[in-house]
Every structure is written in structure tokens, then in C-alpha cells.
Design a protein around this motif. Structure first.
Motif, short mmCIF file in Angstrom:
data_model
loop_
_atom_site.label_atom_id
_atom_site.label_comp_id
_atom_site.label_asym_id
_atom_site.label_seq_id
_atom_site.Cartn_x
_atom_site.Cartn_y
_atom_site.Cartn_z
N ARG A 204 0.82 -1.22 0.00
CA ARG A 204 0.00 0.00 0.00
C ARG A 204 0.85 1.27 0.00
O ARG A 204 0.49 2.28 -0.59
CB ARG A 204 -0.91 0.00 1.24
CG ARG A 204 -1.99 1.07 1.21
CD ARG A 204 -2.85 0.99 2.48
NE ARG A 204 -2.21 1.64 3.61
CZ ARG A 204 -2.30 2.94 3.86
NH1 ARG A 204 -2.96 3.74 3.04
NH2 ARG A 204 -1.72 3.47 4.93
N ALA A 205 2.00 1.20 0.68
CA ALA A 205 2.83 2.39 0.85
C ALA A 205 3.71 2.64 -0.38
O ALA A 205 4.26 1.71 -0.96
CB ALA A 205 3.71 2.24 2.08
N LYS A 206 3.83 3.92 -0.75
CA LYS A 206 4.79 4.29 -1.79
C LYS A 206 6.18 4.35 -1.16
O LYS A 206 6.31 4.66 0.03
CB LYS A 206 4.40 5.63 -2.41
CG LYS A 206 3.02 5.60 -3.07
CD LYS A 206 2.63 6.96 -3.62
CE LYS A 206 1.31 6.90 -4.35
NZ LYS A 206 0.16 6.82 -3.43
N LYS A 207 7.21 4.07 -1.95
CA LYS A 207 8.56 3.97 -1.40
C LYS A 207 9.48 5.03 -2.00
O LYS A 207 9.50 5.24 -3.21
CB LYS A 207 9.17 2.59 -1.67
CG LYS A 207 8.62 1.47 -0.78
CD LYS A 207 7.45 0.79 -1.43
CE LYS A 207 6.91 -0.37 -0.59
NZ LYS A 207 5.63 -0.87 -1.12
N VAL A 208 10.24 5.67 -1.11
CA VAL A 208 11.24 6.66 -1.52
C VAL A 208 12.58 6.23 -0.95
O VAL A 208 12.67 5.89 0.24
CB VAL A 208 10.87 8.07 -1.00
CG1 VAL A 208 11.99 9.07 -1.31
CG2 VAL A 208 9.55 8.54 -1.61
N ALA A 209 13.63 6.23 -1.76
CA ALA A 209 14.98 5.91 -1.28
C ALA A 209 15.70 7.21 -0.93
O ALA A 209 15.65 8.18 -1.70
CB ALA A 209 15.75 5.13 -2.34
N ILE A 210 16.35 7.22 0.23
CA ILE A 210 17.02 8.44 0.71
C ILE A 210 18.46 8.11 1.08
O ILE A 210 18.72 7.23 1.90
CB ILE A 210 16.30 9.00 1.97
CG1 ILE A 210 14.81 9.26 1.66
CG2 ILE A 210 16.96 10.27 2.45
CD1 ILE A 210 13.95 9.39 2.90
N VAL A 211 19.40 8.81 0.47
CA VAL A 211 20.81 8.69 0.84
C VAL A 211 21.13 9.82 1.80
O VAL A 211 21.11 11.00 1.43
CB VAL A 211 21.73 8.73 -0.40
CG1 VAL A 211 23.19 8.75 0.01
CG2 VAL A 211 21.45 7.52 -1.31
#
Length: 298
Positions: free
Chosen positions: A116-123
Motif C-alpha cells: 500500500r505504501a509508496k517507497k522513496v529511497a534516501i541517501v
């Protein structure tokens, strides 16, 4: 036409000590989650609220995902699982200063369980790495999943790219009115915030297993009738007599240092001068005892 308001919940995941609490504080613009170099510092789901003209982000700071060795550790992991199932956006954090490892890959793969959740990658921590290392990390992280809504490098310390992340996450939120009143930065109680300030001060300089054995209970907060002064009474709870001796220090020197460090943060929070009285208690093996965990709020 005016843009529709958006609001929702986001949480950051990653190995312990990748900068999740620092990032939460930076986005909210106020210290609501304690930070420490010690892993698994965060022990509760702490909500911080970021208000923007076009919407509201409710950031849920959670413990780092880790292999639990105690009942407390199991409950912290369960808490993370519960939060991940409820949020609208998951931000997966990897520090620019370290290569992507098996732990990162395992956590990234586990996000399949939250469709359900959208995913964002963070460095994170780009202020501490050079351009080549940041680029290498971005490529490593990008290859972990095919469904990243965005891959964003940033520094919570220098605030570089923080607005980019906030804008991106807000656009991923569902349309809807704010969930909290404007001006609210957290739903944490005053006592809980005081307890966390004291625990952060107590964590400084301790070694080995002791950080995990420290809990704090606020016994009383009482403004004095005359003058700008508040009395705060709190207990630092440890698991063994030997740990109590470490916290107190030679002739009480370490406990005085903890009190002095904590007092400043509490005064800032309460807006008054503070008389802080700390007491150290032993609760045998509280991390493994369901009754003790309940008393301490876990």
C-alpha cells in the motif's frame, strides 16, 4: 485553480544509526526525537508534524530494524512492523558514508510486505561524503528496488535537499485536510519528552550494553507557586547494581553531569528554569520481563 491539500503518514526505515531521528527533527524544525551514536536509541513511535501551505506530513520516527536479543527488542521490531503497515509513504534510508550491505538489502526486500505504501529511497549524511561516494551510493540504492517513487540524496545537518524530500513526499500523499492543528509539532506528552531528554543525556559516554539497559520515568513535574521555576523529579532505571554505579559515577559526578545536560533541554521545552532531581533505580533484567516492560511503557 488552487492545488488540493494533501496529508498523510510517512516513516523512515533503515539499519540502526542511519540518521532517521536526525532527519525527522530536521523536517519538523524542532527536536522531538532524541539522537545518539548508540544504535537503537529510538524506542517508541514518535510523531512529528510538518505543516506546509499545500498540506501536512505526519512523520513517525521508529526504532531501527535489528535482530532482537531481548523481549524489548522483539517489541520494538513489532512496533516498526505495525507502523509500516499503516503509513502512506516509506522512506528507506542509507548513509552516503557506508556501502550498501546485507542488512540494507534485507530491509529493502522486506518492503514487499507493504504494497500500500509508496517507497522513496534516501541517501543520508551527504555532508560527510564526497561526490563520488554519493554517486556510488545512489546507484547502489537505486538498484535495490524497481518501484522507488524517487531517489534523493540529502543532509539533515546542512538541510541540503530537505525541501526536495518534503515536496516529493507530500505529492505522494492522499488528498485530504490536515490531521493535526496548525502549530502542533508532535503528539508526544510533556512527560515523555522530558524522559527522552534525560535518557539522551544519560546515553552520552556510556559503553557496551549499558545504553540498552537505560530507561527513564518522570515521577513528577510541579511548577512552583512563586517565581519562574519548575521542579522535575525523574528516575533513571537500569538492570544491575553495577550499572547503577556507572550512571552515578565517582561521588555522584556522572549523575550531576547527566542532570546538567538534561536541564538545558528541559528548560527549553518548558520555557522556565528547572530544578531537576534524578534518582537511579535497579529493575532486574527489565528488558526481558513482561511486567517491568509494561510498567515502563513498552
Amino acid at each position: 485553480m488552487t492545488e488540493k491539500m494533501r496529508s498523510g503518514f510517512v516513516t523512515f526505515v533503515g539499519r540502526p544509526n542511519v540518521g532517521k531521528s536526525t532527519l525527522t527533527n530536521a523536517l519538523v524544525g524542532e527536536k522531538i526525537a532524541i539522537t545518539s551514536e548508540k544504535p537503537q536509541t529510538t524506542r517508541r513511535a514518535i510523531r512529528g508534524i510538518l505543516n506546509r501551505p499545500d498540506g501536512q506530513l505526519v512523520i513517525v520516527d521508529t526504532p531501527g530494524i535489528h535482530k532482537p536479543r531481548t523481549l524489548l527488542g522483539e517489541r520494538l521490531n513489532d512496533l516498526v512492523e505495525q507502523v509500516l503497515g499503516d503509513v502512506d509513504v516509506i522512506g528507506f534510508c542509507v548513509p552516503a558514508t557506508e556501502k550498501v550491505g546485507p542488512g540494507d538489502r534485507r530491509i529493502a526486500a522486506s518492503l514487499d510486505g507493504y504494497p500500500r505504501a509508496k517507497k522513496v529511497a534516501i541517501v543520508t549524511k551527504t555532508d560527510a561524503a564526497d561526490k563520488d561516494a554519493i554517486m556510488e551510493r545512489l546507484m547502489e540504492v537505486d538498484s535495490l528496488r524497481e518501484d522507488w517513487a524517487a531517489v534523493i540524496p540529502l543532509s539533515a545537518l546542512t538541510r541540503e535537499q530537505l525541501d526536495v524530500l518534503a515536496d516529493e513526499m507530500l505529492q505522494l500523499m492522499p488528498e485530504g485536510p490536515p490531521l493535526y492543528d496548525e502549530g502542533v509539532v508532535t503528539d508526544e506528552s510533556e512527560d515523555d519528552r522530558i524522559a527522552e531528554i534525560i535518557r539522551e543525556a544519560a546515553l552520552e559516554g556510556v559503553r557496551d550494553e549499558l545504553p540498552h539497559s537505560i530507561a527513564v520515568v518522570v515521577d513528577d513535574v510541579e511548577p512552583r507557586e512563586e517565581g519562574d521555576l519548575t521542579d522535575v523529579y525523574a528516575s533513571i532505571v537500569v538492570e544491575r547494581d553495577s550499572q547503577k554505579a556507572i550512571i552515578i559515577g565517582h561521588k555522584g559526578s556522572r549523575l550531576r553531569d547527566v542532570g546538567a545536560r538534561a536541564r538545558g533541554g528541559i528548560e527549553e521545552l518548558l520555557g522556565t528554569r528547572v530544578f531537576l532531581k534524578l534518582h537511579v533505580k535497579v529493575a532486574k533484567e527489565w528488558q526481558r520481563d513482561p511486567k517491568q516492560l509494561g510498567r515502563l511503557g513498552f
